[in-house]
Enzyme design. Sequence first.
Site, PDB file in Angstrom:
ATOM      1  N   GLU A 111     -25.772 -20.010  36.087  1.00 42.88           N
ATOM      2  CA  GLU A 111     -25.403 -20.085  37.507  1.00 42.88           C
ATOM      3  C   GLU A 111     -24.243 -21.060  37.638  1.00 42.88           C
ATOM      4  OE1 GLU A 111     -28.667 -20.186  40.304  1.00 42.88           O
ATOM      5  OE2 GLU A 111     -27.571 -21.565  41.611  1.00 42.88           O
ATOM      6  N   GLU A 125     -34.555 -22.933  37.482  1.00 41.84           N
ATOM      7  CA  GLU A 125     -34.579 -24.317  37.947  1.00 41.84           C
ATOM      8  C   GLU A 125     -35.978 -24.872  38.229  1.00 41.84           C
ATOM      9  OE1 GLU A 125     -31.859 -24.509  41.230  1.00 41.84           O
ATOM     10  OE2 GLU A 125     -30.110 -24.365  39.938  1.00 41.84           O
TER      11      GLU A 125
END
Length: 833
Positions: free
Chosen positions: A531, A457
Site C-alpha cells: 500500500e 495492518e
Amino acid sequence: MPTLNRRELLLSGLALSASAAITSSAFAKANAALESFAGQPFGAVSPREKLLFDFGWKFTLGNGNDPSKDLGFGMGQGDFAKTGDFEFATAKFDDSKWRSLNLPHDWAVELPFVWDEEQKSHGYKPLGRRYPETSVGWYRRVFEIPASDQGRRIVLEFDGAFRDALVFVNGCFIGRNDNGYAPFRFDISDFLHYGEKNYVVVRMDAAFGDGWFYEGAGLYRHVWLIKHDPLHLGAWESYVRTEVHGQTATLDLGTVVMNSGAKAEGGSVRWQILDPDGKAIATASAPAQSVNPDGSATFTAKARFTNPTLWTLEEPRLYSAIVTIESEGKTIDGEKVNFGVRTIRFDADNGFFLNGEPVKVQGTCNHQDHAGVGAALPDRLQYFRVAVLKEMGCNGVRTSHNMPTPEWVEACDRLGMMMMCETRQMSSNPEGLEQLALMIKRYRNSPSIILWSMGNEEWYLQKDPSGTAVMADMVRHSHELDPTRLCTAAVNGSFYTGISKSLDVEGFNYNLDAPDAYHKSHPTQPCIGSETASAIATRGIYRTDPMRNWLSAYDVNQPGWGELAEDWWNFYAARKWLAGGFAWTGFDYRGEPTPYGWPSISSQFGIADTCGYPKDTFFYYKSWWGKEPVLHLFPHWNWEGEEGEPISVWVHSNLDSVELFLNGKSLGSKSIPRLKHVEWKVNYEPGVLEARGTKNGKVVMTEKRETTGKPASIRLSADRNTINANGEDVAVLRVEALDEKGRLVPTADDLIEFTVSGSGSIIGVGNGDPNCHQSDKGSKRSLFNGFAQVIVQATKTPGQITIEAKTPERRAQIVSATLTLTAQAAKERPFVA
C-alpha cells in the site's frame, strides 16, 4: 491503518477528448470480454444446474431493538426453540406491502447521511446498534421447485452478504453466516416442497461491520440456486495447476467428489481441456472410486498439450477444463473451470516475473463501492472499473481489505489485470482459516492472482511474537491449498517482528524509509509495496479550500503517513528488487474522508473519483505506466475575476519537452524530467492556453485549455449504445455541460433532472463530489466540475431506452439532451423464474 488516519473521463482540459477516452482500447476490450462471457452457465455442466436467484425478491427494513417492528422476531428468547416455527417464511405471511426489487441490493446507499462522527469512516450512514431502525433488512422470495427435482440436492448459495445472515425456508431455520465477504451455502433439499411453491427469507443485520470503511448492507452480491446429484463435485474443490516447460504445458488436475446420498456410490472423474477458442485439446481421467454416504474422495490426474497460448497482460487468453463425474457411461455431475497458462515468480534481487519476463507491478488498492450503487455493482461495472484502471497503465489491483466479489476477479482474468487477493481476517483461529480457505479455493484457478494477502495492518500481530505463529499457520494452510503462489500481508510497521518473520513476500505500507534497510538485512526475501501513496485531491479543484473541504488536484497533498504520486513511484521504479506497488487508491470510495470530516462523506485518495472520472494525477501514471504518448495540460482556464493573478500550470507528459503558449505567445519550453512533471506560473488572462509536446525535435501532440462561456446545453453519452435486455446489463452515461460553442464547461455545477422511458431504468446517479449529499437513487444530480454519471439498467424486454436530461425550469436557458439506447435481445443466463 488506524481509523483516524485514512482511510470525460475528462474534464474540459484532459488529455484526450471525453468521447475518445470512453471508446479507448481498454473500454473496447472490456466490452468484448463481457459480451463473450454473456449467457454462459457460469460453471455448471449438465445435468448440474446453476440458476441465478437474483430476480423477484421483496424487501423491507426491520428493527434491531423492537421485535414488534421486526416481524415479531426476538419477541422472546425462544425463537430458535423449534426448527419450523417461522410464519414469515410460509404461505401464511402477507408481504404485499414490501418493496419489490432485484439483487444485488445495498440498502445502505439508499439511507440518508447523518452527522455522527462515530460513522465517519463508514460514510456517515446510519448503521450500527445505535441505529436499529435502519440496520436490519428482510428479504423474501417465493419460488417453485418441480416435482422432477425430487432426489436431487438443492443448494442455496450466496456469493457474499452484509453482514449477519439468518436464512429460513418454508418456515424452518436453515442456518446463519456472520461474515460480509466470504461465500456461504446451505443444502435446503430436505426442507423443500417439490412440485409446489416454496418460501425463502433472509434476515440481514448490518449493525456490526467487518471493516472500518463503507461496506454496504444486504444481499449485495449474487445469490444462486444449484441443483445436482447426491454424488457431486465439492464446492470450489476443482483445481488446475499449470506448468510450462518449453513448448509444453503440463496440468496438475484435482477435485473432490462428495456423496450426500444414503448409500455408497462409485464413479470416475474425467477432464476435458478446451483452448481459448473452445476446441478440445486434451483429456485426462482418474479411476473410479467408491464414495461412502456423507463421505468424500479425492481424484487427481495430469494432462499435457503443446504450444500453449500464455495468459498475458496484453492478451489474457483463458483455457477451460470441463470436469465431470462418470458412472456406467453417464455423466452424473459436472462443472466448467476457467484457468490461464502462465508462469509467475518473485525474485529477491530482480522483482516480479510474468512468463519469464520482468514486470513491475503498477497497481492500485480498491474498495468495492461505486457511485450510485454502493457495494451492489452489476457485473458490467466491474469491467468498466478495470478498464478505467487499464486506461492509465495500471496492471495490478489489491482487493482491499477483503475477499473480492467473483465478477471483479473474472474481469481481471479476462482483461489482463494482476491481483493481490486479500482475506479480511488475519487470524489462525477457525473463522480466520475458514475465510482464507474459501478465498483460495474459490479463486486459485484465476491467472490474474499473483499473490495471496493474509490481511492488512494488524498492529498487535505485527509486533507481538504470537504474530509469527499466527502467520506461519496461515501461510502453511495457503501453501497446502495452493502451492503455486506466495503469501504476503500489508504491513505498516514492526517489520522485523511478528508476522513479517513468516511471510514469503514482505509487504510495505508506506514507510519509504524502511524497504532499503529491510532488504539489506533480508536479502533473500522478495518485497512489494502492498500500500503506497495516499495522495489526496478533489477532481477539478485547483486551490485547496478547507471551508469547502476541497483539495487541489495538483500532486501536492498527502496525509502524514502518505506519499505523493511522484515520490513513491520514483522510489519504487528505481529499485529493481522491489516488485512494484499498489497505490492507495484507484477510485475514491465512501467513508474515510481525509483530511476533512463532515460534510465530506467519501475519501479523496482516488486517482479517479467515485464515478471513475480521472483526476489530473491519473495522467501522471498514464505517462509513466502506459505505452502511449501522453500530453496532459491543467488546470482549466476559467478564472473570471482573477485577471493578472498567477496560476500554477502543470503538464504531465512522457514526451521529450513541452512548450507553453498563452494566446499565441510562447511562455518557454521545458524538458520533461523522467518520472516527473513540468510547471509554469502564468498570469491569468482569458483566452487559450496551449501546450505543444515534442519528440525527437518534432511537435507530435498539442493540448489546449480555453476560457469557456456559461453552460448553454447538456450532452449525454454512454459507454455503450447497445446493451443486453437480460435484466442485468447496464450502460454508464456521462453527463456534461457545454457552452454555446460546444465546449465543456469545467466549473459547471448545475442541477440536472433525468427521466427514463422504455426498456430500462435508472439504478444510480453520482458526480464524484466528496461532499455531495444528494441521493444516489434519485432522478436528480448536480454536475460537479462539469460532470455527473447515470447508470441505466436494461429490463428483460428488448426495445429502446430513452434518457432525457434537463435543468429545472428556472434554468430553462440550458438546452436539454436526449439519448436513446438499444436494449437488444440476448441470451440470459439460467435463472430461477
